[in-house]
Enzyme design. Structure first.
Site, PDB file in Angstrom:
ATOM      1  N   GLU A 127     -21.845  -5.375  -5.691  1.00 36.65           N
ATOM      2  CA  GLU A 127     -21.183  -4.379  -6.547  1.00 36.65           C
ATOM      3  C   GLU A 127     -21.319  -4.780  -8.013  1.00 36.65           C
ATOM      4  OE1 GLU A 127     -17.103  -3.389  -5.711  1.00 36.65           O
ATOM      5  OE2 GLU A 127     -17.484  -3.403  -3.561  1.00 36.65           O
TER       6      GLU A 127
ATOM      7  N   GLU B  79     -14.329  -8.578  -0.712  1.00 39.65           N
ATOM      8  CA  GLU B  79     -13.337  -8.998  -1.714  1.00 39.65           C
ATOM      9  C   GLU B  79     -12.017  -9.475  -1.103  1.00 39.65           C
ATOM     10  OE1 GLU B  79     -12.823  -6.216  -4.893  1.00 39.65           O
ATOM     11  OE2 GLU B  79     -14.914  -6.317  -5.481  1.00 39.65           O
TER      12      GLU B  79
HETATM   13  C1  LIG Z   1     -10.422  -2.611  -8.412  1.00 36.13           C
HETATM   14  C2  LIG Z   1     -11.744  -1.824  -8.445  1.00 36.13           C
HETATM   15  C3  LIG Z   1     -11.604  -0.683  -9.428  1.00 36.13           C
HETATM   16  O1  LIG Z   1     -10.868   0.260  -9.087  1.00 36.13           O
HETATM   17  O2  LIG Z   1     -12.189  -0.735 -10.485  1.00 36.13           O
HETATM   18  O3  LIG Z   1     -12.775  -2.772  -8.774  1.00 36.13           O
HETATM   19  C4  LIG Z   1     -14.122  -2.308  -8.662  1.00 36.13           C
HETATM   20  C5  LIG Z   1     -14.378  -1.728  -7.290  1.00 36.13           C
HETATM   21  O4  LIG Z   1     -14.313  -2.731  -6.277  1.00 36.13           O
HETATM   22  C6  LIG Z   1     -14.520  -2.197  -4.952  1.00 36.13           C
HETATM   23  O5  LIG Z   1     -14.637  -3.217  -4.001  1.00 36.13           O
HETATM   24  C7  LIG Z   1     -13.360  -1.296  -4.622  1.00 36.13           C
HETATM   25  O6  LIG Z   1     -13.477  -0.769  -3.300  1.00 36.13           O
HETATM   26  C8  LIG Z   1     -13.403  -0.151  -5.623  1.00 36.13           C
HETATM   27  O7  LIG Z   1     -12.332   0.739  -5.412  1.00 36.13           O
HETATM   28  C9  LIG Z   1     -13.280  -0.680  -7.028  1.00 36.13           C
HETATM   29  O8  LIG Z   1     -12.017  -1.314  -7.126  1.00 36.13           O
END
Ligand SMILES: C[C@@]1(C(=O)O)OC[C@H]2O[C@@H](O)[C@H](O)[C@@H](O)[C@H]2O1
Length: 469
Positions: A374, A163
């Site tokens: 993810e 990301e």
């Molecule tokens: C911003 C956010 C969230 O907190 O929902 O998105 C979904 C998920 O993405 C991941 O790559 C991050 O490591 C994880 O912490 C999450 O981070």
């Protein structure tokens, strides 16, 4: 119909969010070790000093993954455990830990899928300009090579970066992530370029080593759709897709930047200081990518923004991707729609948006192999009589797996699904409030692990290869 026999059912995590042991066994300091301790930066001052103590409990956790029947586990390596000063000497204790994790996965027949960079940067590099300094890109290439050599005999699936839009956008535009800079478009675009350059070089190095594995990158997939057919809103959606998707996917898969954005950066004085050698490196290695990883949670609905946007003062709340905010350049704004459903954090739930977006990607990038690296529901899970009854998460994943199965039938080259997250873990901005896991972690009771309802559901889906979906 079942999912194809070679489709991987997996789940994911990230080093800073699960390991803890922030200063053990020779690990160097990272940007998050420091940033998370600045008052006000994280939710209730939470940080990854302990997280869920996976560093000491990885055997228990991987055993639970095996009980779930997990076919593949996506996890990240903490750079500062391997090279504590970023680009100096190798820390053997760091190599030892990840060798143990990899071997524990293989003991159960779980395929390790390794992310090299999931946002935790050695502090020495952050303090020397981070991703705006080419030194960090060069250091990443050294770090990647150390990992390929140490683990490449058993790890055959590599993701370079997780990301980029998030750690660069939150680092240099919103200021919610390290280095905490707000509204600096020059630094933002420069950082993204050095990440893409580092990725291309790492791909080149990996391919030259003839490990016969596969390598790619994981990007956020945030397809933008106009709120209606009005021309200015359709133009706004195109603009959003150019900046949020093509700027990230084109340099990887086409080896060049989208001209729509390049032209506008020139006008605005935001063009990165790239060299011909760097641009040639992108071009030379684009065709060597084996896959693209998609982190899909939601689409965005956009309309033209007609209010002037001065340099906004951002906060954690304006950094959680909830709709209603203008884009950093003020061109469009995201909109919360009356006829859509949303999570507690304001993210739209739209499996249809995913499959529509997948066809957009196929149209632009052809038959490139893709993994959903993810997807999952961030929620505050209901607990009934001591059981975690996370039915909303089951419904969310079920609906997305259904469209993934449909997409494969429609010719989309999707080869795996990694739920975020295998286990409840530390959220960068939401502490332990926003849960994603199949396994509950009791923060009030010695971090005890407990299988959720979704653990048993996903086990059944894997066993039956999703036949009923
Ligand atoms: C911003 C956010 C969230 O907190 O929902 O998105 C979904 C998920 O993405 C991941 O790559 C991050 O490591 C994880 O912490 C999450 O981070």
């Amino acid at each position: 119909m079942k999912f194809p026999h070679d489709f991987l059912f997996g789940a994911a995590s990230a080093s800073y969010q699960i390991e803890g042991a922030w200063n053990e066994d020779g690990k160097g300091l990272t940007n998050w070790d420091v940033f998370s301790k600045i008052p006000g930066k994280t939710y209730k001052g939470t940080n990854g000093d302990v997280a869920i103590d996976h560093y000491h409990r990885y055997k228990e956790d991987i055993k639970l993954m095996a009980e779930m029947g997990l076919e593949s586990y996506r996890f990240s390596i903490s750079w500062a455990r391997i090279l504590p000063t970023g680009d100096g000497e190798v820390n053997d204790k760091g190599l030892e830990f990840y060798n143990n994790v990899i071997n524990e996965c293989l003991k159960y027949g779980i395929v390790p899928f390794v992310t090299l960079y999931h946002w935790d940067l050695p502090i020495t590099l952050e303090e020397d300009g981070g991703w705006t300094n080419k030194r960090t890109a060069e250091a990443f290439i050294k770090y990647a090579e150390v990992c390929f050599r140490a683990f490449g005999d058993r790890v055959k699936h590599w993701i370079t970066f997780n990301e980029t839009v998030m750690f660069c956008g939150l680092g240099y535009l919103k200021g919610a992530h390290p280095p905490g800079i707000q509204n600096d478009e020059n630094k933002y675009f420069q950082a993204t370029h050095y990440v893409f350059y580092a990725h291309a070089k790492a791909v080149e190095v990996y391919k030259e080593m003839n490990h016969y594995g596969e390598i790619g990158i994981t990007h956020v997939f945030l397809p933008a759709f106009s709120v209606d057919d009005r021309h200015e809103n359709v133009v706004a959606a195109r603009h959003a897709n150019e900046y949020e998707t093509l700027w990230y996917y084109d340099p990887i898969l086409k080896g060049e930047y989208p001209s729509y954005v390049v032209e506008q950066l020139k006008e605005k004085g935001w063009t990165p200081s790239w060299t011909e050698e760097e641009l040639a490196t992108l071009k030379r290695n684009a065709g060597k990518n084996d896959f693209i990883g998609l982190n899909y949670y939601q689409p965005i609905r956009v309309e033209k923004n007609n209010e002037t946007v001065s340099s906004m003062e951002h906060s954690r709340e304006t950094s959680t991707l909830a709709p209603g905010n203008p884009s950093f350049d003020g061109f469009y704004r995201t909109v919360k729609m009356e006829d859509k459903t949303y999570t507690k954090w304001g993210w739209e739930i739209s499996p249809q948006g995913f499959i529509d977006g997948l066809h957009m990607l196929k149209e632009r990038y052809g038959d490139i192999k893709m993994y959903v690296t993810e997807n999952g529901l961030g929620d505050e899970d209901p607990i009934i009589d001591g059981e975690i009854v996370d039915v909303p998460r089951i419904k969310y994943i079920e609906e997305h797996l259904k469209v993934i199965k449909r997409a494969i039938k429609e010719g989309i080259h999707l080869k795996g699904y990694y739920a975020w997250s295998v286990i409840d873990l530390l959220s960068w901005l939401n502490g332990y409030k926003k849960q994603y896991g199949f396994i509950y972690v009791d923060q009030q009771n010695n971090l005890n692990r407990k299988k959720k309802l979704s653990f048993h559901w996903y086990k059944h889906i894997i066993e039956t290869r999703g036949e009923e979906l």
